[in-house]
Write an enzyme that holds these catalytic residues in place. Sequence first.
Site, PDB file in Angstrom:
ATOM      1  N   GLU A 157       0.901  -1.078  -0.053  1.00 31.21           N
ATOM      2  CA  GLU A 157       0.235  -0.018  -0.004  1.00 31.21           C
ATOM      3  C   GLU A 157       0.839   1.227  -0.053  1.00 31.21           C
ATOM      4  O   GLU A 157       0.654   2.080   0.673  1.00 31.21           O
ATOM      5  CB  GLU A 157      -0.953   0.077   1.160  1.00 31.21           C
ATOM      6  CG  GLU A 157      -1.922  -1.125   1.028  1.00 31.21           C
ATOM      7  CD  GLU A 157      -3.141  -0.926   2.222  1.00 31.21           C
ATOM      8  OE1 GLU A 157      -4.213  -1.422   1.845  1.00 31.21           O
ATOM      9  OE2 GLU A 157      -2.874  -0.654   3.151  1.00 31.21           O
ATOM     10  N   GLU A 233      -6.528  -7.830  -0.624  1.00 27.94           N
ATOM     11  CA  GLU A 233      -7.161  -7.659   0.721  1.00 27.94           C
ATOM     12  C   GLU A 233      -8.282  -7.340   0.664  1.00 27.94           C
ATOM     13  O   GLU A 233      -9.087  -6.462   0.577  1.00 27.94           O
ATOM     14  CB  GLU A 233      -6.379  -6.752   1.534  1.00 27.94           C
ATOM     15  CG  GLU A 233      -4.802  -7.299   1.819  1.00 27.94           C
ATOM     16  CD  GLU A 233      -4.362  -6.028   2.999  1.00 27.94           C
ATOM     17  OE1 GLU A 233      -5.036  -5.341   3.359  1.00 27.94           O
ATOM     18  OE2 GLU A 233      -2.992  -6.050   3.024  1.00 27.94           O
TER      19      GLU A 233
END
Length: 589
Positions: A157, A233
């Site tokens: 991320e 995710e």
Amino acid sequence: MTRFEIGAEDFLLDGQPVRILSGALHYFRIHPDQWRDRITRARELGLNTIETYIPWNAHSPARGKFRTDGILDLGRFLDEVAAQGMQAIVRPGPYICAEWTGGGLPGWLFTAGAGVRRHEPTYLAAIAEYYEAVARIVVPRQVDRGGPVVLVQVENEYGAYGDDKEYLRALVELLRGSGITTPLTTIDQPEPWMLENGSLPDLHKTGSFGSRVTDRLATLRAHQSTGPLMCAEFWDGWFDSWGLHHHTTDPAASARELDHLLAEGASVNLYMLCGGTNFGFTNGANDKGTYVPIVTSYDYDAPLDEAGRPTAKYWAFREVLSRYTDVPESTAPAHTPAPAFSVPLTTVAPLWDVLDLLGPEHLHDHLPTVDELGRFDGFALYRALDDVPAGVLDLAEVRDRAQVFVDREPVAVLGRDLGEHRAVVPRGGRLQVLVEDQGRVNYGPRIGEPKGLIGPARLDAAAGAGVDLDRWAVQPLDLDDVTALTARVRDAAPVDGRLVAGPSFAHATFDTPDPDSDHFLDTTGWGKGVVWVNGFCLGRHWSRAPQRTLFVPAPILRAEGNDILVLVLDTAAPHVAFVEDLALGHTEE
């Protein structure tokens, strides 16, 4: 040779389209003797892949070391995945977040002057060493060598943190140079600016989200015109923090979102499949203006609970997955209560009486952080070398909780979460401060900050001029191996049946009618502290909400003569109780 590739529309295994149906299992949060069970539950859910992070700081507590023993045996974990005919996704970071202390970045990295998540020579040189150690395990287990590993993720991320493309390119070169041949991916929340900042044109983008599936897949597709869509995710729950509620999500609502995702043809990784536990001092913390540490349990309200048992969410997901893949018959055992019983704490030793077992003191002519002393978790005892007068102790900052003593008598507790850094010293004498690192920040700009007491330190005297406190002895408490400590406390003074006062270590022994079952230690009636069973650190407990039990994995137990050691920081009820099930605290409802 088996080949795994990213095609124009699909993942391709030997040229044939495949969909990744994955679940996240962090080997470092699950006892190794229970890995096989969790992987079995994943396969019986209908999944074909297991995903895991790799925590750099756990494997490398000091530069030049790379531990692979016990719970850190990544090779054994990947072999367990392969043994059940499943694939693997590996996410080595170097930054992983994961609500893990420091986001996986080692504390020693920053004492060496490394930059954080950017193209900086000291940082990249350390990463090169780390990747080489990871490669020794992962490279021979890649799919093109007959192993299970099909994807490796670059960073984590990153678009939410920075946009240093040179840094990302350097990571790719280091991974490829170490022998990683599988396709490389990135992951970001599907916000245009994050997707733009966090990847490179030749890296396959994936998303992280748990709702509004159709919109978020569309955003991902707008930033990647070809290749398979993947939610790497799929947030099916959330983590808990001390002082807040236990997070839960509706199983039916989560299952609907999963159905929408699969109906779009996307691949998925359930985050988490089974969250496990932040054993020891491994929990992270968030700091978005206020410091908030993560609890010991990483249950995450996942399809498998902290103890690995199927929940209502597991069965709801299994029904959804059965529409898109063949789902094996379940062999999950029936959910039965754990043994419930209580034993007294029998002996107790004040912290002051066992300091000789907990490592050396270090003398300084300034107030040092614990990082300067090469310790990156747990506790440190600070002692002013000069007696202080009565007055107000003023510190620049406390990271993260400090118990202040004069002549070993408690006078104050300072909490970082409340911004406290001043304490009234009611009388003169010997000043000592016990500091707890409650978890290193795992997300945002405070990653990499040192822990302990932050100077300068001053004592503004009640009468007369104040004094600067520059001379200190600091003892980082070595609690890695508590064998000798347990023996000392076992032979200490008896508990008198009242509340056990801290700071102290208390001991009990217990037999169990069922050593093959997981146990749940009830911390109700205890304040703040840490618990070990048979030398295995279960983690922290705190009377602050929400968590009320500590998970005790069956593999650490024996039928008779189990040792329990409790670090009591404030007070504890004079008994140890085990209850039938997890108690993770109140929810928002």
